[in-house]
Design a protein around this motif. Structure first.
Motif, PDB file in Angstrom:
ATOM      1  N   THR A 189       0.854  -1.187   0.000  1.00  5.71           N
ATOM      2  CA  THR A 189       0.000   0.000   0.000  1.00  5.71           C
ATOM      3  C   THR A 189       0.888   1.233   0.000  1.00  5.71           C
ATOM      4  OG1 THR A 189      -0.035   0.153   2.408  1.00  5.71           O
ATOM      5  CG2 THR A 189      -1.738  -1.227   1.358  1.00  5.71           C
ATOM      6  N   PRO A 190       0.373   2.384  -0.382  1.00  5.71           N
ATOM      7  CA  PRO A 190       1.191   3.600  -0.323  1.00  5.71           C
ATOM      8  C   PRO A 190       1.760   3.857   1.072  1.00  5.71           C
ATOM      9  CG  PRO A 190      -0.805   4.008  -1.587  1.00  5.71           C
ATOM     10  CD  PRO A 190      -0.954   2.647  -0.995  1.00  5.71           C
ATOM     11  N   ALA A 191       0.982   3.567   2.114  1.00  3.01           N
ATOM     12  CA  ALA A 191       1.463   3.792   3.478  1.00  3.01           C
ATOM     13  C   ALA A 191       2.628   2.866   3.800  1.00  3.01           C
ATOM     14  CB  ALA A 191       0.326   3.586   4.474  1.00  3.01           C
ATOM     15  N   ALA A 192       2.524   1.596   3.413  1.00  7.68           N
ATOM     16  CA  ALA A 192       3.613   0.656   3.668  1.00  7.68           C
ATOM     17  C   ALA A 192       4.868   1.063   2.924  1.00  7.68           C
ATOM     18  CB  ALA A 192       3.192  -0.759   3.276  1.00  7.68           C
ATOM     19  N   MET A 193       4.718   1.550   1.690  1.00  8.23           N
ATOM     20  CA  MET A 193       5.874   1.980   0.921  1.00  8.23           C
ATOM     21  C   MET A 193       6.511   3.217   1.547  1.00  8.23           C
ATOM     22  SD  MET A 193       7.601   0.992  -1.760  1.00  8.23           S
ATOM     23  CE  MET A 193       6.620   0.246  -3.057  1.00  8.23           C
ATOM     24  N   ALA A 194       5.690   4.148   2.002  1.00  6.72           N
ATOM     25  CA  ALA A 194       6.216   5.353   2.641  1.00  6.72           C
ATOM     26  C   ALA A 194       6.949   5.006   3.933  1.00  6.72           C
ATOM     27  CB  ALA A 194       5.083   6.336   2.917  1.00  6.72           C
ATOM     28  N   TRP A 223       0.287 -12.283  -9.364  1.00  6.37           N
ATOM     29  CA  TRP A 223       1.109 -12.502  -8.177  1.00  6.37           C
ATOM     30  C   TRP A 223       0.628 -11.690  -6.973  1.00  6.37           C
ATOM     31  CZ3 TRP A 223       4.314 -16.047  -6.550  1.00  6.37           C
ATOM     32  CH2 TRP A 223       5.189 -15.787  -5.498  1.00  6.37           C
ATOM     33  N   TYR A 224       0.387 -10.402  -7.208  1.00  7.13           N
ATOM     34  CA  TYR A 224       0.007  -9.522  -6.101  1.00  7.13           C
ATOM     35  C   TYR A 224      -1.501  -9.464  -5.867  1.00  7.13           C
ATOM     36  CZ  TYR A 224       4.850  -8.054  -6.282  1.00  7.13           C
ATOM     37  OH  TYR A 224       6.227  -8.045  -6.264  1.00  7.13           O
ATOM     38  N   GLY A 225      -2.254 -10.014  -6.799  1.00  5.10           N
ATOM     39  CA  GLY A 225      -3.693 -10.061  -6.613  1.00  5.10           C
ATOM     40  C   GLY A 225      -4.355  -8.698  -6.608  1.00  5.10           C
ATOM     41  N   GLN A 226      -3.788  -7.765  -7.387  1.00  2.00           N
ATOM     42  CA  GLN A 226      -4.328  -6.414  -7.470  1.00  2.00           C
ATOM     43  C   GLN A 226      -4.801  -6.133  -8.895  1.00  2.00           C
ATOM     44  OE1 GLN A 226      -4.515  -4.310  -4.723  1.00  2.00           O
ATOM     45  NE2 GLN A 226      -3.813  -6.122  -3.607  1.00  2.00           N
ATOM     46  N   PRO A 227      -5.822  -5.314  -9.074  1.00  3.03           N
ATOM     47  CA  PRO A 227      -6.265  -4.965 -10.437  1.00  3.03           C
ATOM     48  C   PRO A 227      -5.231  -4.082 -11.127  1.00  3.03           C
ATOM     49  CG  PRO A 227      -7.472  -3.685  -8.801  1.00  3.03           C
ATOM     50  CD  PRO A 227      -6.667  -4.675  -8.036  1.00  3.03           C
ATOM     51  N   PRO A 231      -3.129   2.144 -14.996  1.00  2.00           N
ATOM     52  CA  PRO A 231      -1.924   2.222 -14.160  1.00  2.00           C
ATOM     53  C   PRO A 231      -1.408   3.647 -13.960  1.00  2.00           C
ATOM     54  CG  PRO A 231      -1.416   1.343 -16.333  1.00  2.00           C
ATOM     55  CD  PRO A 231      -2.901   1.365 -16.230  1.00  2.00           C
ATOM     56  N   LEU A 232      -1.601   4.542 -14.943  1.00  2.00           N
ATOM     57  CA  LEU A 232      -1.098   5.904 -14.780  1.00  2.00           C
ATOM     58  C   LEU A 232      -1.879   6.660 -13.707  1.00  2.00           C
ATOM     59  CD1 LEU A 232       0.234   5.133 -17.532  1.00  2.00           C
ATOM     60  CD2 LEU A 232       0.009   7.559 -18.144  1.00  2.00           C
ATOM     61  N   ALA A 233      -3.195   6.544 -13.742  1.00  2.00           N
ATOM     62  CA  ALA A 233      -4.012   7.221 -12.735  1.00  2.00           C
ATOM     63  C   ALA A 233      -3.735   6.640 -11.352  1.00  2.00           C
ATOM     64  CB  ALA A 233      -5.492   7.082 -13.076  1.00  2.00           C
ATOM     65  N   ARG A 234      -3.524   5.328 -11.304  1.00  4.04           N
ATOM     66  CA  ARG A 234      -3.209   4.667 -10.036  1.00  4.04           C
ATOM     67  C   ARG A 234      -1.854   5.168  -9.513  1.00  4.04           C
ATOM     68  NH1 ARG A 234      -5.525  -0.006  -8.225  1.00  4.04           N
ATOM     69  NH2 ARG A 234      -6.384  -0.362 -10.320  1.00  4.04           N
ATOM     70  N   THR A 235      -0.875   5.303 -10.417  1.00  3.24           N
ATOM     71  CA  THR A 235       0.447   5.794 -10.025  1.00  3.24           C
ATOM     72  C   THR A 235       0.369   7.207  -9.464  1.00  3.24           C
ATOM     73  OG1 THR A 235       1.552   4.419 -11.690  1.00  3.24           O
ATOM     74  CG2 THR A 235       2.755   6.344 -10.875  1.00  3.24           C
ATOM     75  N   ARG A 236      -0.416   8.052 -10.097  1.00  3.03           N
ATOM     76  CA  ARG A 236      -0.550   9.435  -9.635  1.00  3.03           C
ATOM     77  C   ARG A 236      -1.064   9.480  -8.194  1.00  3.03           C
ATOM     78  NH1 ARG A 236      -0.826  14.284 -12.212  1.00  3.03           N
ATOM     79  NH2 ARG A 236      -0.896  13.296 -14.287  1.00  3.03           N
ATOM     80  N   PHE A 258      -8.684   4.930  -6.467  1.00  6.06           N
ATOM     81  CA  PHE A 258      -8.020   3.657  -6.195  1.00  6.06           C
ATOM     82  C   PHE A 258      -7.648   3.463  -4.724  1.00  6.06           C
ATOM     83  CE2 PHE A 258      -6.984   5.188 -10.458  1.00  6.06           C
ATOM     84  CZ  PHE A 258      -7.522   4.169 -11.236  1.00  6.06           C
ATOM     85  N   TYR A 259      -7.442   4.547  -4.018  1.00  8.39           N
ATOM     86  CA  TYR A 259      -7.002   4.441  -2.632  1.00  8.39           C
ATOM     87  C   TYR A 259      -7.912   5.281  -1.739  1.00  8.39           C
ATOM     88  CZ  TYR A 259      -2.895   2.529  -4.922  1.00  8.39           C
ATOM     89  OH  TYR A 259      -2.063   1.772  -5.699  1.00  8.39           O
ATOM     90  N   ASP A 260      -8.163   4.735  -0.555  1.00  3.11           N
ATOM     91  CA  ASP A 260      -9.124   5.343   0.369  1.00  3.11           C
ATOM     92  C   ASP A 260      -8.508   5.333   1.773  1.00  3.11           C
ATOM     93  OD1 ASP A 260     -11.566   6.549   0.736  1.00  3.11           O
ATOM     94  OD2 ASP A 260     -12.629   4.680   1.172  1.00  3.11           O
ATOM     95  N   MET A 261      -8.185   6.512   2.311  1.00  3.71           N
ATOM     96  CA  MET A 261      -7.573   6.619   3.637  1.00  3.71           C
ATOM     97  C   MET A 261      -8.239   7.766   4.415  1.00  3.71           C
ATOM     98  SD  MET A 261      -3.552   6.259   2.602  1.00  3.71           S
ATOM     99  CE  MET A 261      -2.983   6.417   4.290  1.00  3.71           C
ATOM    100  N   PRO A 262      -8.899   7.455   5.537  1.00  2.49           N
ATOM    101  CA  PRO A 262      -9.253   6.131   6.049  1.00  2.49           C
ATOM    102  C   PRO A 262     -10.282   5.470   5.142  1.00  2.49           C
ATOM    103  CG  PRO A 262      -9.440   7.823   7.748  1.00  2.49           C
ATOM    104  CD  PRO A 262      -9.301   8.537   6.447  1.00  2.49           C
ATOM    105  N   VAL A 263     -10.281   4.161   5.143  1.00  5.82           N
ATOM    106  CA  VAL A 263     -11.176   3.428   4.275  1.00  5.82           C
ATOM    107  C   VAL A 263     -12.625   3.654   4.701  1.00  5.82           C
ATOM    108  CG1 VAL A 263     -11.091   1.299   5.650  1.00  5.82           C
ATOM    109  CG2 VAL A 263     -11.612   1.185   3.207  1.00  5.82           C
TER     110      VAL A 263
END
Length: 461
Positions: A189-194, A223-227, A231-236, A258-263
């Protein structure tokens, strides 16, 4: 992409207006002109270091110098000319004109003034693991640092991860920048990467570079089980969240496509949070692996560097145009000057160019023909843009039939030479001139420790 001398570490301003910035040092004209004699060189420093504005404090017209370890000097006498082999400071067997000691320098270090070896930096790419850890990787990383390489990089796909070996090998280094090429966005997740970036940056004393990539649909979904779609919008969105966490200005709240914080949903008890750890740097550099024109432009818009894989000098203007679109979209008129293009380049020296190319062909066949799905292979598209569409079609067909050796044999020497440096050293030196004219700021090379000195000599000497 203006190539600049980078600085890092805690600044020291001492007698004679000498400012030591860990490995690079800036000398003041008024004090050093008599020793510099006829060897002035402008130094352009493109980043601020712990509050010290080098250009503002000392001016832009300074010489590139470096603190050299004792092993780097062949002959050195106080205040006399000497010769160095340091690959990031001056040319092999090239005269330098000053040596000076400072209380802030490491014991035995030498302060050298002179012309740089070249305007392209070198990095070391450890690459993917096969069945296990690559043999000799730590020796090669240490040798790269000894030679003055700028950085070392690790990779991940669906085997080893990128961060663990980078931390393990990086613990044996002091000056190399430590980068991921690449860390898969779908793996965390973005949080884990940060969190990982903040941790690595602390442990490396501010040497970490976060290289990200979207990979392809087979790995992301299989492998990662993610849609994978969009990909560009997701990367942004991903990069925006990572930057917000590292900036640590306020609790992070983000609600995107694509991402929701808090969910939203779940137990309904989530709340915006801020990292408990204070980042060493609130602007850890982020590089993006990209091949398509829109993704390359995105790297220039939202990131600090671009990680191309199959870069060809003949496509330099195409990529410059893509990058310029991103710079324009970023709204930062200074970004172009500090943006890095760190390209993986295969370097295979040898007497016979065809035989050297044979060492590259299986790699190109894998990516052009066997990587990704038949109708979703971005590496294939890169070679098609170069004018090798027919070759890529043949390679892909053979590869998907399981005829890997025939697929590799179908790749012409010209296609190899467009993306790699192969053959006799003199041939490679001649071809390097066109690479130096491109937007690339750093070569990522691979190979055993014993080959790195000759690689450095060939590219920079």
């Amino acid at each position: 992409m203006q190539r600049t001398a980078q600085s890092g570490g805690e600044a020291f301003l001492g007698q004679g207006a000498i400012a030591q910035l860990r490995t690079f040092v800036v000398g003041h004209d008024a004090d050093d002109r008599s020793e510099l004699a006829e060897h002035p060189l402008a130094l352009r420093v493109g980043e601020r270091t712990r509050g010290l504005d080098v250009e503002g404090e000392l001016g832009a017209g300074r010489r590139l110098v470096r603190v050299l370890a004792p092993w780097a000097t062949r002959r050195a006498e106080r205040h006399r000319e000497f010769v160095t082999r340091d690959s990031n400071a001056v040319g092999h067997h090239q005269s330098i004109v000053a040596r000076r000691h400072s209380p802030s320098m490491p014991d035995g270090a030498t302060l050298a003034y002179g012309a740089p070896m070249g305007d392209i930096k070198l990095g070391y790419n450890t690459g993917y693991w096969s069945a296990g850890p690559p043999k000799g990787a730590l020796d090669a990383v240490r040798e790269a640092e000894r030679l003055g390489f700028n950085s070392v990089w690790t990779a991940e796909a669906y085997g080893s991860d990128a961060l663990t070996p980078l931390a393990w090998w990086g613990a044996s280094t002091e000056t190399l920048k430590l980068g991921t090429a690449i860390a898969q966005m779908s793996a965390r997740t973005p949080a884990a990467m940060a969190m990982a970036a903040i941790t690595m940056d602390h442990l490396s004393n501010g040497r970490f570079i976060l290289g990200l990539g979207a990979s392809g649909p087979q790995v992301v979904e299989g492998w990662y089980g993610q849609p994978y779609p969009r990909p560009l919008a997701r990367t942004r969105e991903y990069v925006e969240i990572v930057r917000a966490i590292i900036a640590r200005e306020k609790p992070v709240e983000f609600h995107g496509q694509f991402y929701d914080m808090p969910v939203e949903g779940g137990a309904g008890l989530g709340k915006p949070l801020k990292s408990t750890v204070h980042p060493l740097r609130n602007d850890i550099p982020i590089y993006l692996a990209a091949e398509g024109p829109k993704n390359v432009a995105l790297s220039a818009e939202i990131c600090d560097g671009w990680l191309p894989l199959f870069f060809s000098p003949k496509d330099d203007q195409f990529y410059r145009d893509c990058l310029q679109q991103g710079f324009d979209a970023s709204g930062d008129p200074t970004k172009k000057d500090r943006f890095e293009v760190t390209a993986t380049v295969m370097l295979i020296p040898g007497d016979d160019a065809e035989k050297c190319a044979d060492m590259v062909r299986p790699f190109l066949a894998l990516y052009a023909g066997g990587m990704g799905a038949k109708d979703a292979n971005f590496h294939y598209e890169v070679f098609a843009r170069m004018g090798y569409g027919d070759v890529a079609d043949k390679v892909q067909a053979l590869y998907l039939e399981g005829k890997k050796a025939e697929a590799a044999a179908a790749i012409p020497l010209a296609m190899v030479e467009d993306v790699a440096l192969v053959g006799p050293p003199d041939k490679i030196r001649d071809e390097l001139s066109r690479w130096r004219e491109t937007c690339i700021t750093e070569f990522l090379l691979s190979g055993p420790a014993m080959a790195l000195p000759s690689f450095a000599e060939l590219v920079l000497g």
